[in-house]
Design a protein around this motif. Structure first.
Motif, PDB file in Angstrom:
ATOM      1  N   THR A  48       2.349  11.912  -9.244  1.00 41.06           N
ATOM      2  CA  THR A  48       2.006  12.584 -10.501  1.00 41.06           C
ATOM      3  C   THR A  48       1.570  11.561 -11.548  1.00 41.06           C
ATOM      4  O   THR A  48       0.577  11.752 -12.251  1.00 41.06           O
ATOM      5  CB  THR A  48       3.223  13.364 -11.040  1.00 41.06           C
ATOM      6  N   ALA A  76       7.028  11.509  -5.023  1.00 40.20           N
ATOM      7  CA  ALA A  76       6.429  12.673  -5.690  1.00 40.20           C
ATOM      8  C   ALA A  76       6.124  12.363  -7.150  1.00 40.20           C
ATOM      9  O   ALA A  76       5.047  12.692  -7.663  1.00 40.20           O
ATOM     10  CB  ALA A  76       7.374  13.868  -5.579  1.00 40.20           C
ATOM     11  N   LYS A  77       7.070  11.691  -7.819  1.00 42.70           N
ATOM     12  CA  LYS A  77       6.911  11.360  -9.243  1.00 42.70           C
ATOM     13  C   LYS A  77       5.804  10.320  -9.425  1.00 42.70           C
ATOM     14  O   LYS A  77       5.016  10.400 -10.375  1.00 42.70           O
ATOM     15  CB  LYS A  77       8.226  10.814  -9.808  1.00 42.70           C
ATOM     16  N   GLU A  97      -1.876  10.361 -10.652  1.00 47.45           N
ATOM     17  CA  GLU A  97      -2.867  11.431 -10.835  1.00 47.45           C
ATOM     18  C   GLU A  97      -3.165  11.677 -12.310  1.00 47.45           C
ATOM     19  O   GLU A  97      -4.293  11.966 -12.686  1.00 47.45           O
ATOM     20  CB  GLU A  97      -2.344  12.727 -10.206  1.00 47.45           C
ATOM     21  N   ASN A  98      -2.131  11.590 -13.132  1.00 45.27           N
ATOM     22  CA  ASN A  98      -2.318  11.842 -14.562  1.00 45.27           C
ATOM     23  C   ASN A  98      -2.792  10.603 -15.309  1.00 45.27           C
ATOM     24  O   ASN A  98      -2.988  10.644 -16.515  1.00 45.27           O
ATOM     25  CB  ASN A  98      -1.008  12.336 -15.187  1.00 45.27           C
ATOM     26  N   GLN A  99      -2.955   9.511 -14.579  1.00 42.52           N
ATOM     27  CA  GLN A  99      -3.390   8.239 -15.170  1.00 42.52           C
ATOM     28  C   GLN A  99      -2.576   7.885 -16.404  1.00 42.52           C
ATOM     29  O   GLN A  99      -3.117   7.598 -17.469  1.00 42.52           O
ATOM     30  CB  GLN A  99      -4.882   8.304 -15.511  1.00 42.52           C
ATOM     31  N   GLU A 100      -1.267   7.908 -16.232  1.00 42.99           N
ATOM     32  CA  GLU A 100      -0.406   7.583 -17.364  1.00 42.99           C
ATOM     33  C   GLU A 100      -0.447   6.088 -17.634  1.00 42.99           C
ATOM     34  O   GLU A 100      -0.818   5.296 -16.769  1.00 42.99           O
ATOM     35  CB  GLU A 100       1.026   8.052 -17.067  1.00 42.99           C
ATOM     36  N   ARG A 142      11.677  11.746  -3.799  1.00 43.14           N
ATOM     37  CA  ARG A 142      11.268  12.309  -5.082  1.00 43.14           C
ATOM     38  C   ARG A 142      10.571  11.243  -5.928  1.00 43.14           C
ATOM     39  O   ARG A 142       9.721  11.549  -6.752  1.00 43.14           O
ATOM     40  CB  ARG A 142      12.467  12.898  -5.828  1.00 43.14           C
ATOM     41  N   ARG A 190       1.902  16.980   0.244  1.00 45.70           N
ATOM     42  CA  ARG A 190       1.558  16.988  -1.179  1.00 45.70           C
ATOM     43  C   ARG A 190       0.158  17.574  -1.353  1.00 45.70           C
ATOM     44  O   ARG A 190      -0.793  17.140  -0.697  1.00 45.70           O
ATOM     45  CB  ARG A 190       1.600  15.573  -1.722  1.00 45.70           C
TER      46      ARG A 190
END
Lengths: 132, 310
Positions: free
Chosen positions: B26, B22-23, B29-32, B19, B116
């Motif tokens: 994300t 998976a996190k 992908e979200n370019q945090e 997990r 994914r």
């Protein structure tokens, strides 16, 4: 930062009726979400594993055989087993008033009976997705 | 807050927690905020264990079904598989219907298969910046095989070859004759050509036409052709054999490919950084051109002149 809402649409068990899932798939996509569809005839354990790997914000379960109470209960159990009970679950399809009461009691965050306008689901998903 | 989030994700990557992967995907992908730190860690700690294959080809060629069967046969051998499945995002709404899992439903309960789905998020076909970065995340885990299923095929989609060891191009009879194959520039990127749906009546002719055109390529560079019917698993064991054979050969090219890839990646990254820094300035200056104070060309030259390279 560009946060995108990711939603899993799943169908568990022996239900062939796909129209609802496909309709919602288009609606959610057109509302700018990334929608992952598992296809039909999946198991609850598979649904939860897919949701974890895809890191979705919301799990939506569609069913038109009247089995949503059974399916949702199993999915919630599986989520707990995998330590992923933070992922909210909503459902749509064939539902009675009693079903909805029971589903809400067990922790399903939204129930949409047949005939519900799709916008309600869109709004709820936006609300449920973390940091939105 | 975000600094501790990065630390937490790095810890989860180190623990090889699924997990966590998976996190982390994300997050990338979200370019945090903090994504650079995470990527630096992932890049430094990746392993070279997995064979990476790219599966590409026109929509409807049966890529997902083919990947599904390849996973199945690899699982029989006990291999752990990671899958990066890319589908197009809408350029209008940014939404996407990611349907590759539909064909791979049989592996949903298998904890040694990590699938994914990715939206292309604005990249022109093939793999997005986010997807490329996520490959490094996958390489922090113990997958034996990593499959990248990318959408479509285009003239500019040669990039994928530098990210994978083996490129599989899936084609189907009825999609045009061998002329189309020659046109699309697919010959140059393919290590293996899969003629899927080989049970169609026109498949044999298509296969021969293709084989004929490929014969112009010197034998040691020539892509290998495999006939499959993914739905019935015909030809899948043969395909796996060829993948392994080509994989062994291609692994020796890893260093050369890495050199090209790293150059390309740095270039994209630098331009992205410059673009984000200049976006505001361009917006402001555009107004000057709009009101006729200067021409767009004068303004472009002025802005470019501000970048000082010592």
């Amino acid at each position: 930062m560009t946060k995108k809402i990711r939603v899993l649409i799943g169908k568990c068990g022996c239900d062939i009726h796909e129209r609802g899932a496909l309709t919602m798939l288009n609606v959610l996509r057109d509302n700018g979400m990334e929608v992952i569809y598992t296809g039909r005839f999946q198991s609850e354990a598979g649904m939860v594993n897919a949701a974890i790997n895809e890191d979705v914000d919301v799990i939506t379960l569609s069913d038109l055989t009247g089995s949503l109470v059974i399916i949702c209960r199993k999915v919630l159990e599986e989520l707990k087993k995998r330590g992923a009970e933070d992922i909210p679950v909503i459902c749509g399809g064939l539902l009675t008033k009693d079903d909805i009461a029971e589903l809400e009691k067990m922790g399903v965050k939204g129930c949409f009976a047949t005939g519900s306008p799709p916008q309600g689901t869109v709004d709820l998903i936006r609300q449920l997705a973390p940091s939105n | 807050m975000s600094a501790s989030k990065v630390k937490q994700l790095i810890q989860r990557l180190e623990d090889k927690e699924r997990r966590g992967l998976a996190k982390a995907i994300t997050f990338v992908e979200n370019q945090e905020a903090g994504v650079a730190e995470l990527m630096n860690h992932a890049y430094r700690n990746m392993n070279d264990h997995a064979l990476v294959i790219g599966v590409t080809g026109p929509g409807g060629a049966g890529k997902s079904t083919l990947v599904d069967k390849v996973i199945k046969h690899c699982r029989r051998r006990g291999h752990k598989v990671g899958v990066i499945a890319v589908d197009p995002s809408s350029p209008y709404t940014g939404g996407a219907f990611l349907g590759d899992r539909i064909r791979m439903g049989a592996h949903n309960t298998d904890l040694d298969v990590f699938i994914r789905s990715f939206g292309s998020r604005g990249s022109m076909g093939g793999i997005s910046q986010g997807t490329k970065r996520c490959l490094y995340l996958f390489k922090n885990y113990d997958f034996d095989l990593i499959i990248i299923e990318s959408l479509g095929i285009g003239q500019d989609e040669t990039e994928i070859t530098n990210f994978v060891d083996v490129t599989v191009v899936t084609v189907v009879p009825g999609y045009g004759d061998a002329i189309q194959i020659a046109k699309a520039g697919m010959q140059e990127i393919a290590d293996i050509f899969v003629v899927n749906k080989a049970d169609k009546p026109e498949a044999e002719e298509f296969y021969l036409q293709m084989a004929n055109s490929l014969h112009l390529i010197p034998e040691e560079l020539r892509p290998i052709m495999v006939k499959t019917v993914a739905t019935t698993e015909d030809g899948i064991p043969e395909l796996l054999e060829v993948i392994e054979k080509v994989g062994l050969k291609q692994r020796s090219k890893r260093r050369a490919k890495a050199e090209i890839r790293i150059k390309a990646e740095i270039e994209t990254e630098v331009f992205n950084l410059i673009r984000s820094r200049l976006a505001g300035l361009i917006e402001d200056k555009a107004m000057a051109a709009f009101s006729g104070q200067a021409t767009p060309f004068e303004i472009s030259a002025e802005i470019a002149g501000r970048i000082n390279i010592a």
